[in-house]
Design a protein around this motif. Structure first.
Motif, PDB file in Angstrom:
ATOM      1  N   VAL A   7       0.856  -1.191   0.000  1.00  0.00           N
ATOM      2  CA  VAL A   7       0.000   0.000   0.000  1.00  0.00           C
ATOM      3  C   VAL A   7       0.888   1.236   0.000  1.00  0.00           C
ATOM      4  O   VAL A   7       1.893   1.297   0.710  1.00  0.00           O
ATOM      5  N   ILE A   8       0.507   2.221  -0.817  1.00  0.00           N
ATOM      6  CA  ILE A   8       1.216   3.497  -0.908  1.00  0.00           C
ATOM      7  C   ILE A   8       0.203   4.605  -0.645  1.00  0.00           C
ATOM      8  O   ILE A   8      -0.964   4.497  -1.037  1.00  0.00           O
ATOM      9  N   VAL A   9       0.636   5.678   0.002  1.00  0.00           N
ATOM     10  CA  VAL A   9      -0.280   6.788   0.257  1.00  0.00           C
ATOM     11  C   VAL A   9       0.450   8.114   0.119  1.00  0.00           C
ATOM     12  O   VAL A   9       1.661   8.208   0.368  1.00  0.00           O
ATOM     13  N   LYS A  47       1.335  12.166   8.976  1.00  0.00           N
ATOM     14  CA  LYS A  47       2.266  13.296   8.987  1.00  0.00           C
ATOM     15  C   LYS A  47       3.402  13.116   7.978  1.00  0.00           C
ATOM     16  O   LYS A  47       4.041  14.099   7.580  1.00  0.00           O
ATOM     17  N   ASP A  48       3.668  11.868   7.573  1.00  0.00           N
ATOM     18  CA  ASP A  48       4.742  11.603   6.608  1.00  0.00           C
ATOM     19  C   ASP A  48       4.244  11.584   5.171  1.00  0.00           C
ATOM     20  O   ASP A  48       5.030  11.368   4.242  1.00  0.00           O
ATOM     21  N   ALA A  49       2.939  11.787   4.976  1.00  0.00           N
ATOM     22  CA  ALA A  49       2.337  11.565   3.662  1.00  0.00           C
ATOM     23  C   ALA A  49       2.380  12.791   2.752  1.00  0.00           C
ATOM     24  O   ALA A  49       1.601  12.899   1.809  1.00  0.00           O
ATOM     25  N   ARG A  99       4.775  13.057   0.902  1.00  0.00           N
ATOM     26  CA  ARG A  99       5.385  12.361  -0.227  1.00  0.00           C
ATOM     27  C   ARG A  99       4.817  10.945  -0.231  1.00  0.00           C
ATOM     28  O   ARG A  99       4.171  10.532   0.732  1.00  0.00           O
ATOM     29  N   PHE A 100       5.046  10.190  -1.303  1.00  0.00           N
ATOM     30  CA  PHE A 100       4.552   8.814  -1.340  1.00  0.00           C
ATOM     31  C   PHE A 100       5.311   7.957  -0.337  1.00  0.00           C
ATOM     32  O   PHE A 100       6.541   7.869  -0.380  1.00  0.00           O
ATOM     33  N   ILE A 101       4.574   7.355   0.590  1.00  0.00           N
ATOM     34  CA  ILE A 101       5.145   6.404   1.539  1.00  0.00           C
ATOM     35  C   ILE A 101       4.379   5.095   1.400  1.00  0.00           C
ATOM     36  O   ILE A 101       3.230   5.075   0.959  1.00  0.00           O
ATOM     37  N   GLY A 102       5.015   3.991   1.759  1.00  0.00           N
ATOM     38  CA  GLY A 102       4.326   2.716   1.584  1.00  0.00           C
ATOM     39  C   GLY A 102       4.883   1.629   2.467  1.00  0.00           C
ATOM     40  O   GLY A 102       5.871   1.820   3.184  1.00  0.00           O
ATOM     41  N   LYS A 103       4.225   0.472   2.416  1.00  0.00           N
ATOM     42  CA  LYS A 103       4.708  -0.692   3.146  1.00  0.00           C
ATOM     43  C   LYS A 103       4.200  -1.951   2.468  1.00  0.00           C
ATOM     44  O   LYS A 103       3.162  -1.947   1.791  1.00  0.00           O
ATOM     45  N   THR A 104       4.945  -3.031   2.660  1.00  0.00           N
ATOM     46  CA  THR A 104       4.592  -4.310   2.043  1.00  0.00           C
ATOM     47  C   THR A 104       4.326  -5.398   3.073  1.00  0.00           C
ATOM     48  O   THR A 104       3.865  -6.479   2.719  1.00  0.00           O
ATOM     49  N   GLU A 105       4.614  -5.117   4.332  1.00  0.00           N
ATOM     50  CA  GLU A 105       4.344  -6.077   5.397  1.00  0.00           C
ATOM     51  C   GLU A 105       3.437  -5.423   6.419  1.00  0.00           C
ATOM     52  O   GLU A 105       3.649  -4.275   6.807  1.00  0.00           O
ATOM     53  N   PHE A 106       2.431  -6.176   6.858  1.00  0.00           N
ATOM     54  CA  PHE A 106       1.452  -5.626   7.782  1.00  0.00           C
ATOM     55  C   PHE A 106       1.459  -6.422   9.079  1.00  0.00           C
ATOM     56  O   PHE A 106       1.629  -7.642   9.069  1.00  0.00           O
ATOM     57  N   SER A 107       1.259  -5.724  10.192  1.00  0.00           N
ATOM     58  CA  SER A 107       1.299  -6.373  11.498  1.00  0.00           C
ATOM     59  C   SER A 107       0.119  -7.320  11.660  1.00  0.00           C
ATOM     60  O   SER A 107      -0.880  -7.232  10.946  1.00  0.00           O
ATOM     61  N   SER A 108       0.223  -8.202  12.638  1.00  0.00           N
ATOM     62  CA  SER A 108      -0.818  -9.211  12.854  1.00  0.00           C
ATOM     63  C   SER A 108      -2.100  -8.607  13.394  1.00  0.00           C
ATOM     64  O   SER A 108      -3.180  -9.137  13.194  1.00  0.00           O
TER      65      SER A 108
END
Length: 413
Positions: free
Chosen positions: A13-15, A139-141, A143-152
């Protein structure tokens, strides 16, 4: 809730908060977004040009607009051996036309290699919920920020997760409760029971709840279990009905299909609110709290709960400060204002909800309208620190009502 549950639905996901140039389709450079490291990581760079089948959503708190189309991810400098410049091309849709500067653009890559593009209105509850769901910092958005691993995730806030996913068109899956299907079919003779019966059945399947010492966790366990069991039973019964087909003789029974579809939607809507009321009522009985459920007050309004009871409410000599009203809504949106018109004698009203991450604009308005929000404690983590200082837990509310009940009990002596 299964470990890493979001990884079943999303590979990344990217935002980004949209700038004026990015939001304005007339000024945006050929409907393109410049790719950065986060986008390259999630969308890939192994193919020079790739098209993604895409669902587009524009979301505010009171409505959603959707569209479908394709997004193109390509290297505009492919023929330059010394330089790459990745761009993301987007078509004009009814969704993109709604975008404004400050709105949040979520680019969600599904595990089936399609995209879900969500534009969430600035400062809306759904915007807050999506940042919380994907564990991204607003607050970091810039610019495009993202992640590929999500917590349980926390099992106790399963209902909040399920609710957000369903808002964005994703059916939440929970295979851990499939063993309950056969016993339910036997118990309910292959059909839906009343909401009250189903709520009681769901509570009886939970063995580790403590409604006296830990009402917050208990309420969430009951609600989570009923929601999961309902979806399991509903899916089976709907499949069974569809397999039977909709025909009258040689003709397709269009009216029969429409009627069946409407019955499914109506059952879902009516059950959600009643389910929460049923479980609140079970908590009140466990806590030995006196109450009236859906009594008639002024202008024939029916608040969900009056404490200590409707007789005390109608007794004009009974002090108003010793009366309490509780509304129950599994989701809030703008519907929380309905509570304000109920039980006119009670100035400060309470509303118990399971809605996560309600915007500060909304909660500030609630404070101004003297409405106290009550949420199970685990859901408090989806709110800002400032909001948490004001929120009530379920236990806090029950203790306040029990304290007022002492006044009522003294009057009965």
């Amino acid at each position: 809730m299964e470990t890493g549950y979001l990884n079943k639905y999303f590979s990344g996901v990217i935002v980004k908060k949209l700038s004026e140039v990015e939001a304005n389709i007339e000024s945006s450079n050929q409907h393109e977004l410049n790719g950065n490291k986060a986008m390259r990581q999630i969308l890939g760079t192994d193919i020079q040009r790739k098209e993604f089948d895409t669902i587009f959503l524009y979301m505010e708190d009171d409505f959603t607009i959707d569209a479908s189309g394709k997004m193109t991810w390509y290297d505009s400098r492919y023929n330059n051996p010394k330089r790459t410049e990745w761009r993301f091309y987007f078509p004009t849709t009814e969704v993109s036309k709604r975008a404004k500067a400050g709105d949040s653009l979520f680019i969600c890559k599904r595990t089936d290699d399609t995209l879900l593009i969500i534009i969430a209105k600035k400062d809306s509850t759904i915007e807050n919920q999506l940042y919380w769901l994907f564990d991204l910092n607003e607050k970091d958005a810039d610019r495009f920020i993202g992640k590929t691993e999500f917590s349980s995730g926390d099992k106790q806030i399963e209902f909040a997760v399920r609710m957000i996913l369903e808002q964005i068109g994703i059916e939440y899956e929970d295979r851990s409760i499939e063993s309950y299907l056969e016993p339910m079919l036997i118990e309910f003779h292959g059909s839906f029971p009343t909401t009250r019966e189903f709520s009681a059945y769901a509570r009886n399947t939970i063995t580790d709840a403590d409604p006296i010492e830990n009402p917050d966790d208990t309420l969430l366990k009951w609600v989570n279990r009923e929601e999961a069991l309902f979806k399991l039973l509903e899916q089976y019964l709907i499949k069974e009905r569809i397999q039977q087909g909709f025909r009258i003789g040689e003709d397709v029974d269009v009216d029969g299909f429409i009627q069946f579809s409407l019955s499914v939607q109506n059952r879902r809507k009516s059950r959600a609110g009643l389910s929460l009321e049923n479980h609140i009522e079970a908590l009140l009985k466990e806590q030995k709290i006196i109450y009236s459920h859906t009594p008639v007050t002024e202008d024939k309004s029916k608040p969900d709960f009056i404490f200590p009871n409707i007789e005390a409410y109608r007794d004009r000599t009974y002090p108003e400060i010793e009366l309490t009203m509780l509304g129950a809504k599994s989701t809030c949106k703008d519907r929380w204002r309905q509570v304000l018109a109920e039980a006119e004698r009670i100035e400060r009203k309470h509303l118990l909800t399971l809605e996560s991450a309600i915007s500060e604009n909304q909660t500030n308005e609630m404070i101004n309208k003297k409405l106290q929000l009550v949420l199970p404690l685990p859901i408090h983590e989806t709110y800002t620190l400032k909001q948490r200082a004001w929120l009530y837990s379920v236990k806090m509310f029950l203790e306040e009502v029990k304290e007022k009940q002492k006044f009522y009990e003294r009057k009965q002596i």
